[in-house]
Design an enzyme around this catalytic site. Structure first.
Site: not given
Length: 235
Positions: A154, A23, A21
């Site tokens: 997501k 951020d 991922d």
């Protein structure tokens, strides 16, 4: 250096791939999102609540704008207009520079040095990812899956399943690294082994999720063990 030119990791003790991922996991960008979201809330005459801000973390832009609008009591606002405002502001903030999360750079470098395929799997849109890659270095990733390049974002597993498909590896031999409840849910549902490193939001203890305080203590041995355990469980 392309990971595909080195030893096939499926024949070694390494994971088939490591899926990162962005951020809050690789870069400390959530604080920049805080700035942009609060500025937009004030532009609309309100303040974004702490609960709403936590709910936004890890979500796709459309859902983020819905949460923001509802929190301000302005559900009638056009999410596309708000998203365009946020995207323009966050691009400005990203250009000022991103900071690596503790241990993230060293782990990514170790994974690449071992010849393990990597993917960047993020809810952020491609335009923003392109700016972030100036810090992350695009050659560090064999595949990039941005939030506006999948049908289901997501917490749906599609982003991680897409990354594994593009890399040509079985998802159950992959390790995903996430920081948010939304991201962890996506990675877990995909069938990957999951390393969770909380950033802004505490994470509950979940079966099949290895939680760490930071990526400083994560190494190739741990990733290999998690991938092996996951593959064994799915087999």
């Amino acid at each position: 250096m392309s990971a595909t030119t080195l030893e096939d990791p499926l024949s070694s003790h390494h994971p088939a791939a490591v899926l990162f991922d962005m951020d809050g996991t690789l870069v400390d960008s959530e604080k920049l999102w805080d700035v942009a979201l609060q500025e937009l809330a004030r532009e609309y005459g309100g303040d974004l609540s702490a609960d709403a801000r936590r709910a936004i973390i890890g979500t796709a832009m459309a859902e983020s704008m819905r949460i923001l609008h509802d929190d301000l009591g302005q559900p009638e606002r056009d999410p596309d207009v708000s998203a365009a405002w946020i995207n323009a502001r966050i691009l400005e903030l990203f250009r000022t520079g991103l900071r690596w999360r503790p241990g993230a750079f060293d782990l990514l470098r170790a994974v690449r040095a071992a010849g393990i395929p990597t993917a960047l799997v993020t809810s952020s849109p491609r335009a923003l990812v392109e700016i972030a890659l100036d810090t992350l270095v695009r050659d560090n990733f064999d595949v990039v899956v941005a939030g506006d390049e999948v049908v289901a974002a997501k917490p749906h597993p599609e982003p991680y399943l897409t990354a594994a498909r593009l890399l040509g590896v079985p998802i159950e031999r992959c390790v995903a690294i996430e920081d948010s409840p939304t991201g962890v849910a996506s990675a877990r549902a995909s069938g990957a082994a999951v390393v969770a490193v909380p950033a802004e939001v505490p994470l509950p203890s979940l079966t099949g999720v290895h939680q760490v305080e930071s990526l400083t203590g994560v190494d190739l041995e741990l990733l290999a063990a998690l991938a092996a355990d996951r593959a064994g469980a799915s087999g």
